[in-house]
Write a protein that holds these residues in place. Sequence first.
Motif, PDB file in Angstrom:
ATOM      1  N   GLU A 140     -21.109   5.928-105.352  1.00 29.87           N
ATOM      2  CA  GLU A 140     -19.840   6.548-105.741  1.00 29.87           C
ATOM      3  C   GLU A 140     -18.739   5.526-105.963  1.00 29.87           C
ATOM      4  OE1 GLU A 140     -21.678   7.194-103.116  1.00 29.87           O
ATOM      5  OE2 GLU A 140     -22.038   9.338-102.889  1.00 29.87           O
ATOM      6  N   ALA A 216     -13.119  15.332-112.207  1.00 23.32           N
ATOM      7  CA  ALA A 216     -14.516  15.161-111.801  1.00 23.32           C
ATOM      8  C   ALA A 216     -15.356  14.637-112.954  1.00 23.32           C
ATOM      9  CB  ALA A 216     -15.056  16.501-111.337  1.00 23.32           C
ATOM     10  N   GLY A 217     -16.289  13.774-112.604  1.00 26.77           N
ATOM     11  CA  GLY A 217     -17.244  13.302-113.594  1.00 26.77           C
ATOM     12  C   GLY A 217     -16.666  12.367-114.641  1.00 26.77           C
ATOM     13  N   GLU A 286     -15.836   7.448-107.913  1.00 31.91           N
ATOM     14  CA  GLU A 286     -15.860   8.906-108.038  1.00 31.91           C
ATOM     15  C   GLU A 286     -14.743   9.560-107.222  1.00 31.91           C
ATOM     16  OE1 GLU A 286     -17.542  10.059-110.760  1.00 31.91           O
ATOM     17  OE2 GLU A 286     -18.558  11.535-109.504  1.00 31.91           O
ATOM     18  N   ALA A 287     -14.210   8.841-106.244  1.00 33.00           N
ATOM     19  CA  ALA A 287     -13.130   9.391-105.428  1.00 33.00           C
ATOM     20  C   ALA A 287     -11.884   9.669-106.250  1.00 33.00           C
ATOM     21  CB  ALA A 287     -12.790   8.438-104.278  1.00 33.00           C
ATOM     22  N   ALA A 289     -11.302  11.653-108.473  1.00 30.02           N
ATOM     23  CA  ALA A 289     -11.061  13.088-108.655  1.00 30.02           C
ATOM     24  C   ALA A 289     -10.350  13.705-107.452  1.00 30.02           C
ATOM     25  CB  ALA A 289     -12.384  13.810-108.907  1.00 30.02           C
ATOM     26  N   LEU A 290     -10.325  12.994-106.333  1.00 28.82           N
ATOM     27  CA  LEU A 290      -9.679  13.491-105.118  1.00 28.82           C
ATOM     28  C   LEU A 290      -8.297  12.867-104.921  1.00 28.82           C
ATOM     29  CD1 LEU A 290     -12.846  13.186-102.857  1.00 28.82           C
ATOM     30  CD2 LEU A 290     -11.859  15.331-103.692  1.00 28.82           C
TER      31      LEU A 290
ATOM     32  N   VAL B 120     -17.941  20.739-110.992  1.00 32.86           N
ATOM     33  CA  VAL B 120     -16.743  21.545-110.750  1.00 32.86           C
ATOM     34  C   VAL B 120     -16.605  22.616-111.832  1.00 32.86           C
ATOM     35  CG1 VAL B 120     -14.218  21.455-110.746  1.00 32.86           C
ATOM     36  CG2 VAL B 120     -15.534  19.754-109.464  1.00 32.86           C
ATOM     37  N   GLU B 148     -23.948  14.185-110.066  1.00 33.82           N
ATOM     38  CA  GLU B 148     -22.814  13.914-109.180  1.00 33.82           C
ATOM     39  C   GLU B 148     -23.217  13.896-107.706  1.00 33.82           C
ATOM     40  OE1 GLU B 148     -19.119  15.828-109.987  1.00 33.82           O
ATOM     41  OE2 GLU B 148     -19.569  16.026-112.125  1.00 33.82           O
ATOM     42  N   PRO B 149     -22.858  12.829-107.004  1.00 33.39           N
ATOM     43  CA  PRO B 149     -23.223  12.728-105.579  1.00 33.39           C
ATOM     44  C   PRO B 149     -22.463  13.748-104.734  1.00 33.39           C
ATOM     45  CG  PRO B 149     -22.631  10.569-106.485  1.00 33.39           C
ATOM     46  CD  PRO B 149     -22.201  11.596-107.482  1.00 33.39           C
ATOM     47  N   THR B 152     -18.612  13.280-103.049  1.00 32.19           N
ATOM     48  CA  THR B 152     -17.382  13.542-103.816  1.00 32.19           C
ATOM     49  C   THR B 152     -17.417  14.902-104.517  1.00 32.19           C
ATOM     50  OG1 THR B 152     -18.375  12.048-105.455  1.00 32.19           O
ATOM     51  CG2 THR B 152     -16.542  11.201-104.173  1.00 32.19           C
ATOM     52  N   GLN B 156     -14.472  18.517-103.946  1.00 27.60           N
ATOM     53  CA  GLN B 156     -13.875  19.006-105.198  1.00 27.60           C
ATOM     54  C   GLN B 156     -14.190  20.486-105.396  1.00 27.60           C
ATOM     55  OE1 GLN B 156     -14.412  16.439-108.777  1.00 27.60           O
ATOM     56  NE2 GLN B 156     -15.405  15.064-107.351  1.00 27.60           N
ATOM     57  N   ASP B 159     -12.154  22.533-103.107  1.00 23.42           N
ATOM     58  CA  ASP B 159     -10.755  22.625-103.533  1.00 23.42           C
ATOM     59  C   ASP B 159     -10.552  23.651-104.649  1.00 23.42           C
ATOM     60  OD1 ASP B 159      -9.895  20.809-101.682  1.00 23.42           O
ATOM     61  OD2 ASP B 159      -9.893  19.093-103.043  1.00 23.42           O
TER      62      ASP B 159
END
Lengths: 317, 317
Positions: A140, A216-217, A286-287, A289-290, B120, B148-149, B152, B156, B159
Amino acid sequence: MAIQNRLTQMLRIEHPVLLAPMDLVSGGRLAAAVTQAGGLGLLGGGYGDADWIEREWDAAGNSRIGCGFITWSLAKSPGILKRALAHAPAAIMLSFGDPKPFAAQIHDSGALLVCQVQTVHQAHRAVEAEADVIVAQGTEAGGHGMSEPLFTLLPQVVDVCPNTPVVAAGGIADGRGFAAALMLGAQGVLMGTRFYASMEANGHPEAKQRIVAAEAGQTVRSIVFDLSRRNRWPAPYTGRLLRNRHAETWLGREDELATRMEDVSREYAEARERGDFDIAGVIAGEACALIHDIPPAGEIVERIVAEADQLFVRYHR
Amino acid sequence: MAIQNRLTQMLRIEHPVLLAPMDLVSGGRLAAAVTQAGGLGLLGGGYGDADWIEREWDAAGNSRIGCGFITWSLAKSPGILKRALAHAPAAIMLSFGDPKPFAAQIHDSGALLVCQVQTVHQAHRAVEAEADVIVAQGTEAGGHGMSEPLFTLLPQVVDVCPNTPVVAAGGIADGRGFAAALMLGAQGVLMGTRFYASMEANGHPEAKQRIVAAEAGQTVRSIVFDLSRRNRWPAPYTGRLLRNRHAETWLGREDELATRMEDVSREYAEARERGDFDIAGVIAGEACALIHDIPPAGEIVERIVAEADQLFVRYHR
């Protein structure tokens, strides 16, 4: 209540939260801010630019920080490590390649040796090099890495390194990820992308905004960006960055890109120069998206510690 | 102390632990064993073999279980869903494709609708279909999935679905993974590979042994096995299986394999018939590296609940 464990004792920190030594992005101001908030800041020594390291160490003032290096860059310019050790770092973090040739020099200086690994096999090698701390980096993560996801890599590394504190990296941006990493056996976390989107990071404002905007993604792990800056890494390392127009143009056409590196790299370097991130890459995991804001780094540390605490209260048995 | 939340209340279960409806592997005995241990067993209805489903529902006896389907298989044989609903399942789980065309029929029967998602975007669609429970499946999972792992993807999905309980899937095999999933915002977990290596699973003994023997990095996500059994899925779905000789032969040569499917699929089918897992695939996720035995399924449920409880005690604030 602060989480105290062997990692916090060894590193003499209040919170087991480390700044990823992002090449050039993790400068002195950012490293100092993370340390001042109770974590540990690590300068992004990366490829080993001696002047940059000196300047950023100065910028960190009197804060107790460390420095990270790409191991094979140290092999190319061994003087760099000596200069870094002269600053009495709390820790030296080595990523990629074999840490063993540098372990004795680091230990002799009194600094702790932190080794980042992407596989269980590498974790065994880090133990052989007498790493004081092992960072298990999941796929990630932004930047260079490999393919194993954190959720299954981390407990495996913990299981094969029973006597070494393990720190989780890759995909962690909030207290949920911090708490989850602790459950999977980590004693702490190392965050890059989350701190990239902080006020103190040495990143281009537009790059920070793109991290905040990313959904995301929107990251991809590939060799496109390494080819585009003529900086080939050995397989199976790849780099995770935000998808942009340049990535969409070249993903799946890496062989062709490899034959056109001269042209493309010129265009790419110019785009970096002018801050055109449709072409230049934003290194992020990938974080992203958060991540929804660009606060001071110290606030990031406070937040994730408080969020994790709330989760532990909720699951109080 | 058992974890009780909205998910356990809705499903009327003691522990928020679900059996993944592994096609043909999750039979009546296994589903019943998971339910009897306080979780929820889901039959692996998969591609929708009516006789298999009837037989396995009988094998589950009076246990309160559910059934999972690949959504587009239901579209091909709509009678299957009606027959499943006649058994008064606790839940119907739909994976892949659009769940909406089947939602009303499931809800009208009194069963809960569980929708598995890999992105998502799909989570939004599941909410639109009025899913009662959403399963967020990370790329770590065995069998079909995406990239996608979990680490993460899960927060999402949580949320964007604040009013729907989310269950984590992919990469979970022990109490550490269970506890970590809860920290990331899940209300429960769904496990496949861990239950494949159980006494009650309908798997070949050699396949179970290979899961136990598998080490880190020994699974791979690809289209090789789908091509080898002439069962093409739409991109970007791929299937994760244990690496074996067949995989090593064809990985990276998928285009060639696609032109030779007739020959290869014959050889592949014969290998499955005789239990030759150097050629036939063992569908398993990255969690295989954390699996070291083949206990009764009920013991697996007890273990992960107890392990998670210990972790919550350790991090008691």
